[in-house]
Design an enzyme around this catalytic site. Structure first.
Site, short mmCIF file in Angstrom:
data_model
loop_
_atom_site.label_atom_id
_atom_site.label_comp_id
_atom_site.label_asym_id
_atom_site.label_seq_id
_atom_site.Cartn_x
_atom_site.Cartn_y
_atom_site.Cartn_z
N SER A 126 13.55 0.19 -16.20
CA SER A 126 13.71 -0.10 -17.62
C SER A 126 13.45 -1.58 -17.84
CB SER A 126 15.14 0.25 -18.02
OG SER A 126 15.44 -0.36 -19.25
N SER A 127 13.04 -1.94 -19.05
CA SER A 127 12.74 -3.36 -19.31
C SER A 127 14.01 -4.21 -19.29
CB SER A 127 12.02 -3.51 -20.65
OG SER A 127 12.81 -2.99 -21.67
N CYS A 128 15.19 -3.56 -19.34
CA CYS A 128 16.43 -4.37 -19.33
C CYS A 128 16.73 -4.95 -17.95
CB CYS A 128 17.61 -3.56 -19.84
SG CYS A 128 18.12 -2.30 -18.71
N TYR A 155 24.01 -1.17 -15.88
CA TYR A 155 22.84 -0.29 -15.88
C TYR A 155 21.64 -1.00 -15.24
CZ TYR A 155 19.07 2.47 -18.06
OH TYR A 155 17.96 3.24 -18.30
N LYS A 159 19.41 -0.14 -11.85
CA LYS A 159 17.95 0.05 -11.88
C LYS A 159 17.27 -0.92 -10.91
CE LYS A 159 17.27 3.32 -14.86
NZ LYS A 159 16.62 4.55 -14.43
N HIS A 198 19.42 5.01 -28.95
CA HIS A 198 18.72 3.73 -29.04
C HIS A 198 18.39 3.44 -30.51
CE1 HIS A 198 17.64 4.68 -24.71
NE2 HIS A 198 18.22 3.51 -24.64
N1 LIG Z 1 14.57 6.19 -23.54
C1 LIG Z 1 14.14 4.96 -23.38
O1 LIG Z 1 13.93 4.22 -24.35
C2 LIG Z 1 13.89 4.41 -22.01
C3 LIG Z 1 13.40 3.10 -21.93
C4 LIG Z 1 13.17 2.57 -20.68
C5 LIG Z 1 13.41 3.33 -19.55
N2 LIG Z 1 13.85 4.58 -19.65
C6 LIG Z 1 14.11 5.29 -18.39
O2 LIG Z 1 13.48 6.56 -18.37
C7 LIG Z 1 14.28 7.47 -17.62
C8 LIG Z 1 14.54 8.71 -18.45
O3 LIG Z 1 15.17 8.33 -19.66
P1 LIG Z 1 15.29 9.32 -20.90
O4 LIG Z 1 15.24 8.48 -22.11
O5 LIG Z 1 14.37 10.47 -20.73
O6 LIG Z 1 16.81 9.81 -20.72
P2 LIG Z 1 17.46 11.18 -21.19
O7 LIG Z 1 16.73 11.73 -22.36
O8 LIG Z 1 18.92 10.92 -21.33
O9 LIG Z 1 17.20 12.13 -19.95
C9 LIG Z 1 17.79 11.93 -18.72
C10 LIG Z 1 17.86 13.26 -18.02
O10 LIG Z 1 18.43 13.07 -16.74
C11 LIG Z 1 19.31 14.13 -16.49
N3 LIG Z 1 20.36 13.74 -15.56
C12 LIG Z 1 21.14 12.64 -15.60
N4 LIG Z 1 22.01 12.64 -14.59
C13 LIG Z 1 21.79 13.78 -13.89
C14 LIG Z 1 22.38 14.36 -12.74
N5 LIG Z 1 23.41 13.77 -12.13
N6 LIG Z 1 21.90 15.54 -12.30
C15 LIG Z 1 20.89 16.15 -12.93
N7 LIG Z 1 20.27 15.65 -14.03
C16 LIG Z 1 20.74 14.48 -14.50
C17 LIG Z 1 19.91 14.47 -17.84
O11 LIG Z 1 20.43 15.77 -17.80
P3 LIG Z 1 21.49 16.26 -18.89
O12 LIG Z 1 20.67 16.47 -20.13
O13 LIG Z 1 22.05 17.50 -18.33
O14 LIG Z 1 22.49 15.15 -19.04
C18 LIG Z 1 18.70 14.30 -18.75
O15 LIG Z 1 17.97 15.49 -18.86
C19 LIG Z 1 15.55 6.73 -17.25
O16 LIG Z 1 15.45 6.27 -15.93
C20 LIG Z 1 15.58 5.56 -18.19
O17 LIG Z 1 16.21 4.46 -17.63
C21 LIG Z 1 14.11 5.16 -20.85
#
Ligand SMILES: NC(=O)c1ccc[n+]([C@@H]2O[C@H](COP(=O)([O-])OP(=O)(O)OC[C@H]3O[C@@H](n4cnc5c(N)ncnc54)[C@H](OP(=O)(O)O)[C@@H]3O)[C@@H](O)[C@H]2O)c1
Length: 346
Positions: A126-128, A155, A159, A198
Site C-alpha cells: 500500500s502507498s501508506c 498497518y 505491509k 476509504h
Molecule cells: N482499497 C484500497 O484503496 C487499497 C489501496 C492500497 C492497497 N490496497 C491493498 O490491496 C489489498 C486488497 O485490498 P482490498 O481493498 O481488496 O480489501 P478488501 O476489499 O477488504 O478485501 C480483502 C479480502 O481479504 C479477505 N481476508 C482478510 N483476512 C482474511 C483471512 N484471515 N482469511 C481469509 N480471507 C481474508 C477478506 O475476506 P472477508 O471479506 O471474509 O473479510 C476480503 O475478501 C490489501 O493488501 C490492501 O492493503 C488496497
C-alpha cells in the site's frame, strides 16, 4: 546498416511469458475489492484455472491450514490480495488487529508458497508504507527513509514486513515474490461502511444517503485542498496481471524488465495524476445527482497536503491506466445502486 538493425530483433529470443493460461492461480482475498477485480480480469484473459477460498473455507491467519491447502492444491502462481484493510478511523481505532492479522496472513501465505515451490507471487502492499513527508511524487526508493503517518503505522509496518519478507525469501530461497504498492483504489465491490471505508466510497455513501434523506447540505472535513490520487480497481487488476507476466522477465532486447535486481524491487501502481479532495467531492456529488450544497468544515484537520505515487517504473513496462476518474465514479455508483443488498454498508 538500416537493414541489419531492422532484422536484429528477429534473432533475439521471444519475451518469455511464463504465466500460462493453464497454470493454477490462487487469488487470496477473491471476494474483496482487488481480489474480485483480479478474478474478473484473469477470467477475461483466459486464465480460468483459478483456486479460490472464502474466509470460512480457509482462514489465511491459520498457518497450518494454509500450509495444508498449498500442499493439496499446489498453485503455480499467487496473488496475495487478502488483508485487513480500512480507512483512517478503523486503522486508528484497531491498530493491534491491523498489525496482528496482516502479519499472520503474510507469514502463512509467503512461507507456504515457498515450501510448495510457487513460481510467482504478487504481494499487495500500500502507498501508506512510504514516509509521511516523502518527496512528491513518491518514488519506490522512499521506502524506509523516514517516519510513517502515525494513524496507520501498525498497518504500514505489517505491509513493510511483507515487502521485506518477499525480498528476503527471494535472496535466501531464490523465490520470485514481487511487491506492488497501489495508490488509493476504488470501484465495483468497494467497502461503503460508515466507519470502515476509504474517502471515495465514504463520500459516495454520504451523498447517496443525503439525497435519499433530502438533506440540504453535506459537510466534508477539512479545506478540500489536499490532493489525492485514485485508480480504478480494474486498472489495478490489469496492472497486477501485467506485472506478474513481465516483471523480472527478459524483454525482446534481452534485458531484464525492471532491471537486473527487478525481483527485489517494489513497483508503484498509480493513475499518474491527483486531484484536490474538494474537486473529488464535487465529482461524486454530480455522479450521485445530489442537489443540496457541499460545505467544508475547515476546523477539521486536512492530513497530508499531497500524496501522489511516481509510477514511472510501472509505465516503463508499457502499461498505462484505462479508466478515467469520471467513468470510474459512474461505474462504481451504478454498481452501488444495483448491488445495494450485497454491498458492504454497515
Ligand atoms: N482499497 C484500497 O484503496 C487499497 C489501496 C492500497 C492497497 N490496497 C491493498 O490491496 C489489498 C486488497 O485490498 P482490498 O481493498 O481488496 O480489501 P478488501 O476489499 O477488504 O478485501 C480483502 C479480502 O481479504 C479477505 N481476508 C482478510 N483476512 C482474511 C483471512 N484471515 N482469511 C481469509 N480471507 C481474508 C477478506 O475476506 P472477508 O471479506 O471474509 O473479510 C476480503 O475478501 C490489501 O493488501 C490492501 O492493503 C488496497
Amino acid at each position: 546498416m538500416q537493414r541489419a538493425s531492422r532484422l536484429a530483433p528477429l534473432l533475439l529470443p521471444e519475451p518469455r511469458d511464463n504465466v500460462k493460461q493453464s497454470d493454477k492461480i490462487f487469488v487470496a482475498g477473491h471476494r474483496g475489492l482487488v481480489g474480485s477485480a483480479l478474478v474478473r480480469r484473469l477470467l477475461a484473459l483466459g486464465f480460468d484455472n483459478l483456486v479460490l477460498r472464502t474466509r470460512d473455507e480457509l482462514d489465511l491467519e491459520d498457518i497450518a491450514s494454509v500450509r495444508a491447502f498449498f500442499e493439496a492444491e499446489r498453485p503455480n502462481h499467487v496473488f496475495l490480495a487478502a488483508a485487513r484493510v480500512g480507512g483512517i478511523f478503523a486503522n486508528n481505532t484497531y491498530p493491534a488487529d491491523f498489525i496482528h492479522d496482516n502479519l499472520l496472513v503474510q507469514i502463512s501465505v509467503i512461507e507456504a508458497a515457498r515450501a510448495t515451490n510457487v513460481d510467482k507471487m504478487l504481494f499487495l502492499g500500500s502507498s501508506c508504507i512510504y514516509p509521511k513527508f516523502s518527496e512528491q511524487p513518491i518514488r519506490e526508493e522512499a521506502l524506509l527513509t523516514g517516519e510513517l503517518e502515525p494513524t496507520n503505522e501498525a498497518y504500514a509496518v505489517a505491509k513493510i514486513a511483507g515487502i521485506i519478507m518477499c525480498r528476503s525469501y527471494n535472496r535466501q530461497h531464490g523465490t520470485r515474490f514481487m511487491s506492488v504498492m497501489p495508490t488509493n483504489l476504488y470501484g465495483e465491490g468497494d467497502n461503503f461502511e460508515r466507519t470502515g471505508s476509504h474517502v471515495l466510497p465514504a463520500l459516495m455513501r454520504r451523498f447517496h444517503d443525503a439525497k435519499l434523506a433530502g438533506d440540504r447540505e453535506v459537510v466534508v472535513w477539512g479545506t478540500g485542498t489536499p490532493r489525492r490520487e485514485f485508480l480504478h480497481v480494474d486498472d489495478m487488476a490489469d496492472a497486477s496481471i501485467h506485472l506478474m507476466r513481465v516483471w523480472a522477465e527478459p524483454s525482446p532486447d534481452g534485458s531484464i524488465v525492471g532491471g537486473p535486481n527487478a525481483i527485489n524491487e517494489i513497483v508503484n501502481v498509480g493513475y499518474g495524476d491527483d486531484i484536490p479532495i474538494g474537486e473529488l467531492a464535487k465529482m461524486v456529488k454530480e455522479t450521485v445527482g445530489y442537489q443540496g450544497t457541499l460545505a467544508f468544515d475547515t476546523t477539521k484537520p486536512d492530513g497530508t497536503p499531497r500524496k501522489l505515487l511516481d509510477s514511472t517504473r510501472l509505465h516503463s513496462t508499457g502499461w498505462s491506466p484505462k479508466v478515467s476518474l469520471r467513468e470510474g465514479l459512474a461505474r462504481t455508483y451504478a454498481w452501488f445502486l444495483e448491488n445495494h443488498d450485497e454491498a458492504r454498508l454497515g
